[in-house]
Design a protein around this motif. Sequence first.
Motif, short mmCIF file in Angstrom:
data_model
loop_
_atom_site.label_atom_id
_atom_site.label_comp_id
_atom_site.label_asym_id
_atom_site.label_seq_id
_atom_site.Cartn_x
_atom_site.Cartn_y
_atom_site.Cartn_z
N ALA A 37 -8.00 -17.01 -4.20
CA ALA A 37 -7.81 -15.63 -4.67
C ALA A 37 -8.55 -15.37 -5.98
O ALA A 37 -8.14 -14.53 -6.76
N PRO A 41 -8.30 -10.21 -3.98
CA PRO A 41 -6.91 -10.13 -4.44
C PRO A 41 -6.00 -11.05 -3.63
O PRO A 41 -6.18 -11.20 -2.41
N ALA A 42 -5.04 -11.66 -4.30
CA ALA A 42 -4.12 -12.61 -3.64
C ALA A 42 -3.41 -11.97 -2.45
O ALA A 42 -3.24 -12.63 -1.42
N ASP A 43 -3.04 -10.69 -2.54
CA ASP A 43 -2.32 -10.07 -1.42
C ASP A 43 -3.23 -9.91 -0.20
O ASP A 43 -2.78 -10.03 0.94
N LEU A 44 -4.53 -9.70 -0.41
CA LEU A 44 -5.45 -9.63 0.72
C LEU A 44 -5.59 -10.99 1.38
O LEU A 44 -5.55 -11.10 2.61
N ASP A 46 -3.39 -13.39 1.34
CA ASP A 46 -2.12 -13.63 2.03
C ASP A 46 -2.06 -12.88 3.36
O ASP A 46 -1.58 -13.41 4.36
N ASN A 47 -2.55 -11.64 3.38
CA ASN A 47 -2.55 -10.84 4.61
C ASN A 47 -3.49 -11.45 5.64
O ASN A 47 -3.16 -11.50 6.83
N GLU A 98 -3.81 -22.17 2.39
CA GLU A 98 -2.49 -22.76 2.20
C GLU A 98 -2.55 -24.19 1.69
O GLU A 98 -1.57 -24.71 1.16
#
Length: 142
Positions: A37, A41-44, A46-47, A98
Motif C-alpha cells: 500500500a 491506498p490500503a483500502d484499494l 484490501d478490496n 497478505e
Amino acid sequence: SPPFLNMEKLRTATLPGISMHVSARALATFYHGVGSAQLLPADLVDNLVAQGNTTVNHTGVQWAAGFQLGSCLDSSGRRLTALGHGAGGGSVGLCVPECGVALAVTVSKLSASRVATGKIVDAMLGEFGLRHLPCAGLLKDA
C-alpha cells in the motif's frame, strides 16, 4: 505473436504495453509497493485482495483495477490472492499482499509458452511457503 514482438524495430519503439523493458528487480519493487500500500491506498489493495469489482475476460483471467488476480495457498492451506500481470511473452510480476511477498520474472526473448516462467514462479513462491494455483489466472494468457 512472439516472433513479431521480438522484432528489434518494435522492441525499441515506445509503445506502452509492448515495449516496456524493466529488470525483474525493478518490477518486483513496483509490486512490493502495490502490495504494501505504498503506491495504492490500503483500502484499494484490501478490496483487490477481497476480489471485489472484478471482471473475467474471454480466457478466464480475472481482472480488478488493471491487475490480473491469481491465487496461492499458504502452508496451512489458506487461499491467498495474488495481484499482478503475466505478460504474453513470458514475463510476470506479482505480489501476495497478505504475506508481504513480491516477485518478478523477466525474459530476454519472448515466448508463447509460460512453462519456464511458471516453474520459476513456483520455486520462488515455495521459498516463502506458498504454492501457486495455476488454474487461478495469473499465468494464463490474457
